[in-house]
Design a protein around this motif. Structure first.
Motif, PDB file in Angstrom:
ATOM      1  N   LYS A  39       0.588  -1.120  -0.336  1.00 17.68           N
ATOM      2  CA  LYS A  39       0.285  -0.020   0.321  1.00 17.68           C
ATOM      3  C   LYS A  39       0.785   1.764   0.153  1.00 17.68           C
ATOM      4  N   TYR A  40       2.395   1.690   0.284  1.00 15.32           N
ATOM      5  CA  TYR A  40       3.133   2.207   0.282  1.00 15.32           C
ATOM      6  C   TYR A  40       3.803   2.649  -0.970  1.00 15.32           C
ATOM      7  N   GLU A  41       3.494   1.912  -1.567  1.00 15.39           N
ATOM      8  CA  GLU A  41       3.970   2.113  -3.100  1.00 15.39           C
ATOM      9  C   GLU A  41       3.546   2.690  -4.791  1.00 15.39           C
ATOM     10  N   SER A  42       2.110   3.526  -3.834  1.00 18.13           N
ATOM     11  CA  SER A  42       1.177   4.592  -4.749  1.00 18.13           C
ATOM     12  C   SER A  42       1.940   5.724  -4.829  1.00 18.13           C
ATOM     13  N   GLY A  43       1.595   6.353  -5.773  1.00 18.00           N
ATOM     14  CA  GLY A  43       2.714   7.945  -6.086  1.00 18.00           C
ATOM     15  C   GLY A  43       3.143   7.525  -6.988  1.00 18.00           C
ATOM     16  N   VAL A  44       4.475   8.936  -7.594  1.00 18.20           N
ATOM     17  CA  VAL A  44       4.878   8.956  -8.604  1.00 18.20           C
ATOM     18  C   VAL A  44       6.196   8.768  -8.473  1.00 18.20           C
ATOM     19  N   HIS A  45       6.346   7.807  -9.117  1.00 22.70           N
ATOM     20  CA  HIS A  45       8.293   7.443  -8.860  1.00 22.70           C
ATOM     21  C   HIS A  45       9.492   7.495 -10.060  1.00 22.70           C
ATOM     22  N   ARG A  46      10.411   8.175  -9.587  1.00 17.00           N
ATOM     23  CA  ARG A  46      11.434   8.910 -10.813  1.00 17.00           C
ATOM     24  C   ARG A  46      11.938   7.638 -11.113  1.00 17.00           C
ATOM     25  N   VAL A  47      12.780   8.511 -12.191  1.00 14.04           N
ATOM     26  CA  VAL A  47      14.520   7.692 -12.988  1.00 14.04           C
ATOM     27  C   VAL A  47      15.332   7.927 -13.195  1.00 14.04           C
ATOM     28  N   GLN A  48      16.316   8.139 -13.042  1.00 15.89           N
ATOM     29  CA  GLN A  48      16.898   8.969 -13.482  1.00 15.89           C
ATOM     30  C   GLN A  48      18.396   8.293 -13.923  1.00 15.89           C
ATOM     31  N   ARG A  49      18.574   7.838 -15.079  1.00 16.73           N
ATOM     32  CA  ARG A  49      19.755   7.005 -15.815  1.00 16.73           C
ATOM     33  C   ARG A  49      20.203   7.749 -17.358  1.00 16.73           C
ATOM     34  N   VAL A  50      21.007   6.800 -17.335  1.00 15.54           N
ATOM     35  CA  VAL A  50      21.115   7.059 -19.175  1.00 15.54           C
ATOM     36  C   VAL A  50      20.862   5.803 -20.482  1.00 15.54           C
ATOM     37  N   PRO A  51      19.564   7.251 -21.063  1.00 13.06           N
ATOM     38  CA  PRO A  51      19.235   5.684 -21.841  1.00 13.06           C
ATOM     39  C   PRO A  51      19.886   5.124 -22.569  1.00 13.06           C
ATOM     40  N   GLU A  52      20.148   3.709 -23.267  1.00 14.54           N
ATOM     41  CA  GLU A  52      20.077   3.247 -24.512  1.00 14.54           C
ATOM     42  C   GLU A  52      20.406   3.370 -25.385  1.00 14.54           C
ATOM     43  N   THR A  53      19.234   4.754 -25.810  1.00 13.66           N
ATOM     44  CA  THR A  53      19.284   5.557 -26.779  1.00 13.66           C
ATOM     45  C   THR A  53      20.326   6.946 -27.264  1.00 13.66           C
ATOM     46  N   GLU A  54      20.426   7.164 -25.656  1.00 11.65           N
ATOM     47  CA  GLU A  54      21.749   8.290 -24.874  1.00 11.65           C
ATOM     48  C   GLU A  54      23.232   8.363 -25.725  1.00 11.65           C
ATOM     49  N   ALA A  55      23.196   9.292 -26.641  1.00  8.85           N
ATOM     50  CA  ALA A  55      24.226   8.830 -27.815  1.00  8.85           C
ATOM     51  C   ALA A  55      25.304   9.142 -26.715  1.00  8.85           C
ATOM     52  N   SER A  56      25.466  10.439 -26.064  1.00  9.57           N
ATOM     53  CA  SER A  56      25.964  11.297 -25.602  1.00  9.57           C
ATOM     54  C   SER A  56      26.228  10.977 -24.212  1.00  9.57           C
ATOM     55  N   GLY A  57      25.708  10.340 -23.599  1.00  9.00           N
ATOM     56  CA  GLY A  57      25.927   9.551 -22.077  1.00  9.00           C
ATOM     57  C   GLY A  57      25.090  10.277 -21.341  1.00  9.00           C
ATOM     58  N   ARG A  58      24.425  11.434 -21.622  1.00 11.14           N
ATOM     59  CA  ARG A  58      23.461  12.933 -20.617  1.00 11.14           C
ATOM     60  C   ARG A  58      22.735  11.344 -19.929  1.00 11.14           C
ATOM     61  N   ILE A  59      22.352  12.066 -18.511  1.00 12.29           N
ATOM     62  CA  ILE A  59      21.581  11.346 -17.632  1.00 12.29           C
ATOM     63  C   ILE A  59      20.151  12.389 -17.642  1.00 12.29           C
TER      64      ILE A  59
END
Length: 357
Positions: free
Chosen positions: A176-196
């Motif tokens: 029940k504590y999982e309800s809400g907005v979850h945010r992810v910070q990472r470098v997508p596989e499609t990101e060539a410049s390595g930007r998060i």
């Protein structure tokens, strides 16, 4: 002494329950025995804790009497024992107060979980798939069953939306504590410049409603069938197996197309509609108690950003309780136990502040 008086009342009720359960007339009534057994199970941990609490208090009384005696050696031993027993009192009182907290009536229920990709496009959809895997892996660890109710996939393995059921006693109490907005910070596989990049997904955990929880009138429903666009081969596209149900009074719409059978899809859609209506009523009640809920972790505002998943640092941060853990990989593999435990303890601590005993 108010706490002890309350505990004595509970113990008296517990003893009365045991007398009734031993009555042959009651034993021959399965329904009554089931109800009494349930109450007995609920009270047993409190009565057990009270017995240990009474034992410690009696030990303190005996040690205090021995300290006032003439035997110097016994006085020294009694002082040591008194210190040990007194140190146990706050711990036992906290345990008892937690046991006395009002139990969420939904805690034992199975749940429906909705995950939707938010800001971030394809990356948000991939993150939704990560969250889906995290919860299903956790369910596997708990030996709970999961089944997909509805899903909208992207071409790269993500989910625009996925709704699934987790069937297991106590599922709501842990999730029940999982309800809400979850945010992810990472470098997508499609990101060539390595930007998060930063993306989001929303999670809603709904306690599953039983037939007795919600009344649905047939005249309040609009039911449509259509051809499924999901997986399942040619058969899916050749029959009107998908079902869409609209609840006219509230405007709530649910769909199900995961099964090939229209009957099964209709049954699942009705099950989800019942859960959505039950949840809507719970949310209305929660809104009326918003001031009380501000300090609680619980099942709060689903628009609230509750957690950040930082891949470069293998870090997960829960913003509600200022908790940071550096084992994101393990958590995404379904090891949610530490998170759930910390959130539950924080929720209990907030509720204890309002407890009058």
């Amino acid at each position: 002494m108010e706490l002890i008086d309350k505990l004595k009342e509970i113990k008296a009720s517990y003893n009365e329950l045991e007398k009734k359960m031993a009555d042959p007339a009651v034993a021959s009534n399965p329904q009554e025995m089931q109800e009494l057994g349930k109450k007995h199970v609920e009270l047993s941990p409190i009565v057990d804790a009270f017995s240990r609490y009474e034992s410690v208090l009696n030990g303190i009384k005996d040690a205090e009497e021995m300290i006032n005696g003439d035997d110097e050696e016994m006085c020294t031993l009694a002082e040591e024992e008194l210190a040990e027993l007194q140190a146990r009192v706050p711990e036992l009182e906290k345990e008892i107060r937690i046991l006395l907290l009002p139990k969420d009536i939904n805690d034992d229920k199975s749940v429906m979980i909705e995950i939707r990709g938010g800001a971030g496009g394809d990356e948000a959809a991939l993150f939704s798939a990560d969250l889906f895997r995290m919860y299903t892996r956790f369910a596997e660890r708990q030996r709970w069953k999961t089944e997909i109710i509805s899903q909208s996939e992207t071409g790269i393995g993500g989910f625009k939306e996925v709704i699934f059921r987790v069937d297991g006693t106590g599922a709501f109490s842990m999730l029940k504590y999982e309800s809400g907005v979850h945010r992810v910070q990472r470098v997508p596989e499609t990101e060539a410049s390595g930007r998060i990049h930063t993306s989001t997904a929303t999670v809603a955990v709904l306690p599953e409603a039983a037939d007795v929880d919600v009344e649905i009138r047939p005249e309040d429903l609009k039911i449509d069938t259509y051809r499924s666009s999901g997986a399942g081969g040619q058969h899916v596209n050749m029959t009107d197996s998908a079902v869409r149900i609209t609840h006219l009074p509230t405007g709530i719409v649910v769909t199900c197309q995961d099964e090939r059978s229209q009957i099964k899809n209709r049954a699942r859609a009705m099950q989800f509609l019942r859960t959505k209506l039950y949840d809507a009523e719970l949310q209305r009640q929660n809104a009326e108690m918003a001031a009380e809920r501000k300090g609680q972790v619980g099942t709060g505002d689903r628009a609230e950003r509750i957690r950040t998943y930082n891949f470069p640092q293998n870090r997960i941060s829960d913003h509600r309780i200022n908790l940071t853990i550096y084992k994101l990989d393990q958590i995404l593999d379904g090891d949610l136990y530490e998170l759930i435990s910390m959130l539950s303890e924080a929720d209990q601590a907030e509720k204890l502040k309002a407890l009058s005993v």
